[in-house]
Design a protein around this motif. Sequence first.
Motif, PDB file in Angstrom:
ATOM      1  N   ALA B 500       0.824  -1.209   0.000  1.00  0.00           N
ATOM      2  CA  ALA B 500       0.000   0.000   0.000  1.00  0.00           C
ATOM      3  C   ALA B 500       0.857   1.258   0.000  1.00  0.00           C
ATOM      4  CB  ALA B 500      -0.923  -0.011   1.212  1.00  0.00           C
ATOM      5  N   ALA B 501       2.067   1.147   0.574  1.00  0.00           N
ATOM      6  CA  ALA B 501       2.926   2.323   0.714  1.00  0.00           C
ATOM      7  C   ALA B 501       3.210   2.983  -0.626  1.00  0.00           C
ATOM      8  CB  ALA B 501       4.237   1.948   1.397  1.00  0.00           C
ATOM      9  N   ALA B 502       3.435   2.161  -1.637  1.00  0.00           N
ATOM     10  CA  ALA B 502       3.765   2.729  -2.941  1.00  0.00           C
ATOM     11  C   ALA B 502       2.633   3.622  -3.438  1.00  0.00           C
ATOM     12  CB  ALA B 502       4.043   1.609  -3.941  1.00  0.00           C
ATOM     13  N   LEU B 503       1.392   3.126  -3.278  1.00  0.00           N
ATOM     14  CA  LEU B 503       0.249   3.923  -3.731  1.00  0.00           C
ATOM     15  C   LEU B 503       0.063   5.135  -2.834  1.00  0.00           C
ATOM     16  CD1 LEU B 503      -1.978   4.014  -5.821  1.00  0.00           C
ATOM     17  CD2 LEU B 503      -3.429   2.713  -4.284  1.00  0.00           C
ATOM     18  N   MET B 504       0.385   4.966  -1.560  1.00  0.00           N
ATOM     19  CA  MET B 504       0.243   6.059  -0.600  1.00  0.00           C
ATOM     20  C   MET B 504       1.031   7.285  -1.049  1.00  0.00           C
ATOM     21  SD  MET B 504       1.553   6.208   3.336  1.00  0.00           S
ATOM     22  CE  MET B 504       3.286   6.376   2.937  1.00  0.00           C
ATOM     23  N   ILE B 505       2.250   7.038  -1.522  1.00  0.00           N
ATOM     24  CA  ILE B 505       3.103   8.157  -1.921  1.00  0.00           C
ATOM     25  C   ILE B 505       2.460   8.951  -3.046  1.00  0.00           C
ATOM     26  CG2 ILE B 505       5.321   8.805  -2.873  1.00  0.00           C
ATOM     27  CD1 ILE B 505       6.452   6.280  -1.600  1.00  0.00           C
ATOM     28  N   GLY B 506       2.021   8.226  -4.079  1.00  0.00           N
ATOM     29  CA  GLY B 506       1.415   8.905  -5.216  1.00  0.00           C
ATOM     30  C   GLY B 506       0.194   9.703  -4.796  1.00  0.00           C
ATOM     31  N   LEU B 507      -0.637   9.084  -3.980  1.00  0.00           N
ATOM     32  CA  LEU B 507      -1.855   9.766  -3.576  1.00  0.00           C
ATOM     33  C   LEU B 507      -1.599  10.924  -2.642  1.00  0.00           C
ATOM     34  CD1 LEU B 507      -3.707   7.890  -5.071  1.00  0.00           C
ATOM     35  CD2 LEU B 507      -5.206   8.062  -3.120  1.00  0.00           C
ATOM     36  N   ALA B 508      -0.593  10.808  -1.794  1.00  0.00           N
ATOM     37  CA  ALA B 508      -0.270  11.926  -0.905  1.00  0.00           C
ATOM     38  C   ALA B 508       0.117  13.140  -1.734  1.00  0.00           C
ATOM     39  CB  ALA B 508       0.862  11.538   0.036  1.00  0.00           C
ATOM     40  N   LEU B 509       0.924  12.922  -2.757  1.00  0.00           N
ATOM     41  CA  LEU B 509       1.374  14.045  -3.578  1.00  0.00           C
ATOM     42  C   LEU B 509       0.221  14.649  -4.368  1.00  0.00           C
ATOM     43  CD1 LEU B 509       4.766  12.611  -4.798  1.00  0.00           C
ATOM     44  CD2 LEU B 509       4.389  14.462  -3.184  1.00  0.00           C
ATOM     45  N   VAL B 510      -0.625  13.781  -4.910  1.00  0.00           N
ATOM     46  CA  VAL B 510      -1.770  14.272  -5.672  1.00  0.00           C
ATOM     47  C   VAL B 510      -2.686  15.104  -4.770  1.00  0.00           C
ATOM     48  CG1 VAL B 510      -3.888  13.475  -6.722  1.00  0.00           C
ATOM     49  CG2 VAL B 510      -1.752  12.543  -7.465  1.00  0.00           C
ATOM     50  N   THR B 511      -2.907  14.602  -3.562  1.00  0.00           N
ATOM     51  CA  THR B 511      -3.751  15.329  -2.612  1.00  0.00           C
ATOM     52  C   THR B 511      -3.107  16.649  -2.244  1.00  0.00           C
ATOM     53  OG1 THR B 511      -4.483  13.236  -1.692  1.00  0.00           O
ATOM     54  CG2 THR B 511      -4.917  15.188  -0.383  1.00  0.00           C
ATOM     55  N   LEU B 512      -1.807  16.633  -2.020  1.00  0.00           N
ATOM     56  CA  LEU B 512      -1.096  17.863  -1.671  1.00  0.00           C
ATOM     57  C   LEU B 512      -1.311  18.922  -2.744  1.00  0.00           C
ATOM     58  CD1 LEU B 512       1.014  19.347   0.073  1.00  0.00           C
ATOM     59  CD2 LEU B 512       2.762  18.355  -1.381  1.00  0.00           C
ATOM     60  N   VAL B 513      -1.142  18.508  -3.989  1.00  0.00           N
ATOM     61  CA  VAL B 513      -1.332  19.436  -5.102  1.00  0.00           C
ATOM     62  C   VAL B 513      -2.744  19.980  -5.107  1.00  0.00           C
ATOM     63  CG1 VAL B 513      -1.522  19.520  -7.598  1.00  0.00           C
ATOM     64  CG2 VAL B 513       0.484  18.525  -6.558  1.00  0.00           C
ATOM     65  N   ALA B 514      -3.714  19.094  -4.885  1.00  0.00           N
ATOM     66  CA  ALA B 514      -5.118  19.534  -4.896  1.00  0.00           C
ATOM     67  C   ALA B 514      -5.402  20.492  -3.757  1.00  0.00           C
ATOM     68  CB  ALA B 514      -6.032  18.315  -4.799  1.00  0.00           C
ATOM     69  N   VAL B 515      -4.838  20.210  -2.584  1.00  0.00           N
ATOM     70  CA  VAL B 515      -5.058  21.095  -1.435  1.00  0.00           C
ATOM     71  C   VAL B 515      -4.471  22.474  -1.718  1.00  0.00           C
ATOM     72  CG1 VAL B 515      -4.347  21.539   0.944  1.00  0.00           C
ATOM     73  CG2 VAL B 515      -5.232  19.302   0.312  1.00  0.00           C
ATOM     74  N   LEU B 516      -3.255  22.494  -2.260  1.00  0.00           N
ATOM     75  CA  LEU B 516      -2.628  23.779  -2.555  1.00  0.00           C
ATOM     76  C   LEU B 516      -3.430  24.554  -3.591  1.00  0.00           C
ATOM     77  CD1 LEU B 516       1.160  22.889  -2.648  1.00  0.00           C
ATOM     78  CD2 LEU B 516      -0.107  24.097  -0.901  1.00  0.00           C
ATOM     79  N   ALA B 517      -3.858  23.831  -4.625  1.00  0.00           N
ATOM     80  CA  ALA B 517      -4.630  24.521  -5.664  1.00  0.00           C
ATOM     81  C   ALA B 517      -5.922  25.072  -5.108  1.00  0.00           C
ATOM     82  CB  ALA B 517      -4.912  23.567  -6.816  1.00  0.00           C
ATOM     83  N   ALA B 518      -6.598  24.272  -4.286  1.00  0.00           N
ATOM     84  CA  ALA B 518      -7.841  24.747  -3.686  1.00  0.00           C
ATOM     85  C   ALA B 518      -7.579  25.963  -2.828  1.00  0.00           C
ATOM     86  CB  ALA B 518      -8.472  23.640  -2.852  1.00  0.00           C
ATOM     87  N   GLY B 519      -6.450  25.939  -2.131  1.00  0.00           N
ATOM     88  CA  GLY B 519      -6.098  27.056  -1.267  1.00  0.00           C
ATOM     89  C   GLY B 519      -5.835  28.316  -2.062  1.00  0.00           C
ATOM     90  N   ILE B 520      -5.057  28.146  -3.132  1.00  0.00           N
ATOM     91  CA  ILE B 520      -4.744  29.308  -3.968  1.00  0.00           C
ATOM     92  C   ILE B 520      -6.024  29.872  -4.570  1.00  0.00           C
ATOM     93  CG2 ILE B 520      -3.586  30.077  -6.057  1.00  0.00           C
ATOM     94  CD1 ILE B 520      -1.422  28.040  -5.518  1.00  0.00           C
ATOM     95  N   THR B 521      -6.857  28.963  -5.080  1.00  0.00           N
ATOM     96  CA  THR B 521      -8.095  29.393  -5.713  1.00  0.00           C
ATOM     97  C   THR B 521      -8.989  30.133  -4.743  1.00  0.00           C
ATOM     98  OG1 THR B 521      -7.996  27.411  -7.055  1.00  0.00           O
ATOM     99  CG2 THR B 521     -10.066  28.606  -7.052  1.00  0.00           C
ATOM    100  N   SER B 522      -9.182  29.566  -3.563  1.00  0.00           N
ATOM    101  CA  SER B 522     -10.121  30.200  -2.654  1.00  0.00           C
ATOM    102  C   SER B 522      -9.571  31.518  -2.134  1.00  0.00           C
ATOM    103  CB  SER B 522     -10.499  29.259  -1.519  1.00  0.00           C
ATOM    104  OG  SER B 522      -9.509  29.258  -0.545  1.00  0.00           O
ATOM    105  N   SER B 523      -8.252  31.597  -1.896  1.00  0.00           N
ATOM    106  CA  SER B 523      -7.772  32.891  -1.405  1.00  0.00           C
ATOM    107  C   SER B 523      -7.791  33.924  -2.515  1.00  0.00           C
ATOM    108  CB  SER B 523      -6.392  32.834  -0.781  1.00  0.00           C
ATOM    109  OG  SER B 523      -5.630  31.824  -1.297  1.00  0.00           O
ATOM    110  N   PHE B 524      -7.530  33.469  -3.751  1.00  0.00           N
ATOM    111  CA  PHE B 524      -7.600  34.424  -4.850  1.00  0.00           C
ATOM    112  C   PHE B 524      -9.018  34.949  -4.989  1.00  0.00           C
ATOM    113  CE2 PHE B 524      -6.383  36.593  -8.536  1.00  0.00           C
ATOM    114  CZ  PHE B 524      -7.353  36.416  -9.505  1.00  0.00           C
ATOM    115  N   LYS B 525      -9.984  34.020  -4.942  1.00  0.00           N
ATOM    116  CA  LYS B 525     -11.385  34.445  -5.039  1.00  0.00           C
ATOM    117  C   LYS B 525     -11.726  35.421  -3.927  1.00  0.00           C
ATOM    118  CE  LYS B 525     -13.756  30.754  -7.419  1.00  0.00           C
ATOM    119  NZ  LYS B 525     -14.037  29.352  -7.224  1.00  0.00           N
ATOM    120  N   GLY B 526     -11.245  35.108  -2.738  1.00  0.00           N
ATOM    121  CA  GLY B 526     -11.505  35.971  -1.597  1.00  0.00           C
ATOM    122  C   GLY B 526     -10.907  37.343  -1.799  1.00  0.00           C
ATOM    123  N   ALA B 527      -9.700  37.374  -2.358  1.00  0.00           N
ATOM    124  CA  ALA B 527      -9.029  38.657  -2.568  1.00  0.00           C
ATOM    125  C   ALA B 527      -9.789  39.491  -3.585  1.00  0.00           C
ATOM    126  CB  ALA B 527      -7.597  38.421  -3.029  1.00  0.00           C
TER     127      ALA B 527
END
Lengths: 258, 851
Positions: B500-527
């Motif tokens: 499972a660890a191998a898949l964990m790595i890929g998914l952690a990174l994908v989630t990280l990217v999604a979280v950052l993008a969501a963060g950028i998007t929402s703060s930009f919208k807020g601004a």
Amino acid sequence: MSLLQFARKEAPDATPFDCILAAVDVSKRYGERDTAVDALRSVSLEIETGQLTAIMGPSGSGKSTLMHILAGLDRPTAGTVTVAGVEITGMNDNELTRLRREHIGFVFQFFNLLPMLTAEENVLLPLSIAGRKPERGWLDELLETVGIADRRSHRPSELSGGQQQRVAVARALLSRPSVLFADEPTGNLDSHTSDEVLNLLRTSVDELGQTTVMVTHDPHAAALADRILFLADGQIVKEVRESTAAEVLAAMQEVSGR
Amino acid sequence: MTTVALKGLLGRKIRAILTGLAIVLGVAMVSGTLVLTDSIDKAFNFIYTDVRKGSDVVVSGKSAVTVNQGQGSFAPTVADSLAGKIRALPDVARAEGGVNGTAQLVDKNGKAITFGGSPNLGFSIANGDSPFNPLHLVEGHWPKGNEVVIDANVAKRKHLKLGETIGVQGEGAVQTFRIAGIVKFGSASALGGATLAGFDIPTAQRLFAKPGRLDEIAVAAKPNVPEAAVLKEIRSILPPTAQARSGTAQAREDAKQTNSFISFLRSFLLAFGGIALFVGSFVIANSLSITIAQRTRELATMRTLGASRRQVLTSIVVEGLVMGALASVTGLFAGLGLAKGLFRLFDAVGFTLPNSGIVFGTSTIVIALVAGIGVTLIASVRPALRATRVPPIAAVREGALLPESRFARFRTVGSTLVTVLGFASLLWGLFGPHLGTVGVLAYMGVGALFIFVGVAMLSVRVIRPLAAALGWPATRIGGVAGALARDNARRNPQRTASTAAALMIGLALVTLVAVLAAGITSSFKGAVDKIWVADYAITAQNNFSPIPPAAANAVAKTPGVEGVANVRVGDAKSFGKAFFATAVNPPASSIFKLDWKTGSQQTMSRLGSDGAFTDKGYAKSHKLTLGSPVTLTFTNGKRKTFHIKGIFDPPAGGSPFGKVTVSQATWDQYNANPRNLYSFVRIRGGESKENLARLQGVLDAYPIAKVATKKQFVNNQISGLQSTLNILYVLLALSVIVSLFGIVNTLVLTVFERTREIGMLRAIGMTRRQVRRMIRHESVITALIGGVLGIVLGIVLGALLVSRVSFIQFALPVVSLIVFAIMTIVVGILAAIFPARRAARLNVLEALQYE
């Protein structure tokens, strides 16, 4: 050229030992205190050179444990084992490894051949591990005697059980070890093939002077031995010389009855 | 023993191939990246040297501040009389001046002609036959007056012919020209989708609003004159805003920004290749561990025959080495194919990359092989060492298990330590002072590595409960097969965790990217929500390029428009550092709403000739308060001291302003060709269909610009982010595929191991379909474990990163997370196909007798 001639021609210096293998007060205990199990209790014996010795006993008697310890596969809780004059019970892994190359040969119940090697490669394995080349002609002689010369380039999956075991015997004999251990060698064979393999072992004792120790519960196998040791509850309880199968059977029943 | 090792590999071909595939993909990515970037690099170098090949010396404007291309600022120009002066020098044989700028080609329908994000290059051609001209005519003649020559690529793509008219927008409104000729540039097949438009010098000067000025002067020296001498001569008559370089030095200078972009691209792609290899190493380690556990009796037999521990180790390592080498070589050539494919792919979407041949350098071969073989070896170490600990007695004991590693006791402590170290390194990278970009990335990268390894080891402890929970649905919908599957997953936690660890790595990174993008998007919208008080925005067609002010000026003059606030942007230097500076005009005070600490909304309209405002952070770090002086150096070398009239607190998502903002009027004095990043419009009647139509009508003459409502503006800005996100997802998908192979591998191996058991199940009545279902559920459960762990880890890492970066706030991309979870299940199902079929096809009788 017969096996005998070959062997005599190339034989190393005759061993000066009458008893190539000796065990003194060997004990094996598993577990601790309340849950302790004594598999062997102070067993002492001597294996005579150039003879076939069988070790028999009911299940739980400790015969397999005894053989593992005699062969250096396992360490006793107490006691010593000496092979060719050298005490093996205190040896470290490197020394034991060398011991296995030069002094100890094995035949397993389940053949234990490497599936991806041919019969010939399996036979040569101990020597190639040791980085040595076989003496010219010795390999061919051995394969011939054992009876698989025409199947030498076949893989184990292409051989019958009996043929596989014969390959295993050839493998064990190749480096002419001081002692050959056979652990239930006929356990996985039918009676006809069992006889073939047993005769092979007997032949190697008679013609090559190969000291052999065999653990078995098969009276037919034991009947071929020069000496039979009976184990029960971790101790040697009886010893007989050459016997017939019927006599062996009777002795077994006597021992188990106790 | 080597023979044994090699024959061992041959005997287990399928397993070896599946394991090796994990490395092939990672190496292919590494090799493909290197080939691609090396090839593009070579092509660009050819282009840049070709352009300067006739020039011994190039005179150009000297900028006092480093100019970043495409960001709104330009190097100063020189007077065109300078060309004549240089021509008169004794050692000069020939000198020709040139002007250049952005020339947006416009088709018959008034639409701007662009290919992806490629530039639209416009330039002057003094003399078609001059040695300085890297272009050659394919058809027609060189331009005069209202004529233009265009490149063969755009002519072909847009079906443009000689004699036809075409629109060109430079600084002002779009103008019509006649196509006088078709040209081709030197050796490269295409300039990556860039369009070329050539004019004669006076036309170019007019079009790019540089009357009487030149951007460059190309000089050829008289024969047998040493370069140094000519340079000295020329330098003696240059004004301070000009510089002279040798032709080769100029080519190098020209290439700098492209080179740094290519290096960035190379590092970026290699990082993803590295991630794929990292995941691959988990797969290899896992596969080897399982294989060795299954070969216990074989290894023990060899030990009884006298093989030493070292021989066993060597044998395993040799196996690993051979497999790694074969996989790496395969990956190397796969990467070559990948690069070739990418060139063709880009061509198909119209973004033709400059191609002067594929570069398959020795460094590519070495790096790819070393990476692949190295990773395989490192991954093999632990399993190989465990193999040496197989005791000879395992040859006789049925079902002997590998002895517990000596360090097993320390596993929990050790893995916790590794995880903690990882977080420490990551946090240091994020919050540690005085770290350069390389330092930050290094600490973060190493930290992430340690965290992944540590969590993978720690996860062993949560496998049982996690599998029980995630396997619950299987028991409901899968019946007996599902229940068995859930138990199987819990049987060997160590193995399930590793897979499972191998898949964990890929998914952690994908989630990280999604979280950052969501963060950028929402703060930009807020601004935008906070700052925007306008009705419409005017931006470039591609949403991010700075454009000439003509479009905004035309809109400002349109009836009904109440005000247009422009944000001028460019490079400037202050306190020794270069940065982006901006400028606004008076309407800004009613079109932007900022949170003022000092000053007020009116500050923006009362900046005057020497007023400036800045943000809170900049003010704090440079100790600025109301009235503090700030001296700005502009690209033309001139300096001016401004005084702070306002300090604002930007919202989390940022603001449209740079570090220092001055008045537009002043800015235009120091920047001959100013550029707007955005303009915002207030129009009577607010947002309406009629107003939108009216504004679009005005912008017909300026196809380089477009008008957007607030919603469209936000979406446009974010669309760029979405594209980047998609690219990142594709790159990370590679790692997910590698881990998929890991799951397939494990399943194949465990099916093999459980042959007798499966035979027994079939013998007591389990159907083939049920067996397949069992394997499938097991696969999905394992995948879900990796997915859940990965998503949680990704959210944690995302939260950490967001806490560090001020302009991103934390937002949970719920939809994306659900998609990821579903994707995980799909991965599980796909991975099970092959092993499930194998398991179902086992012959019952043979299976039962399997030893």
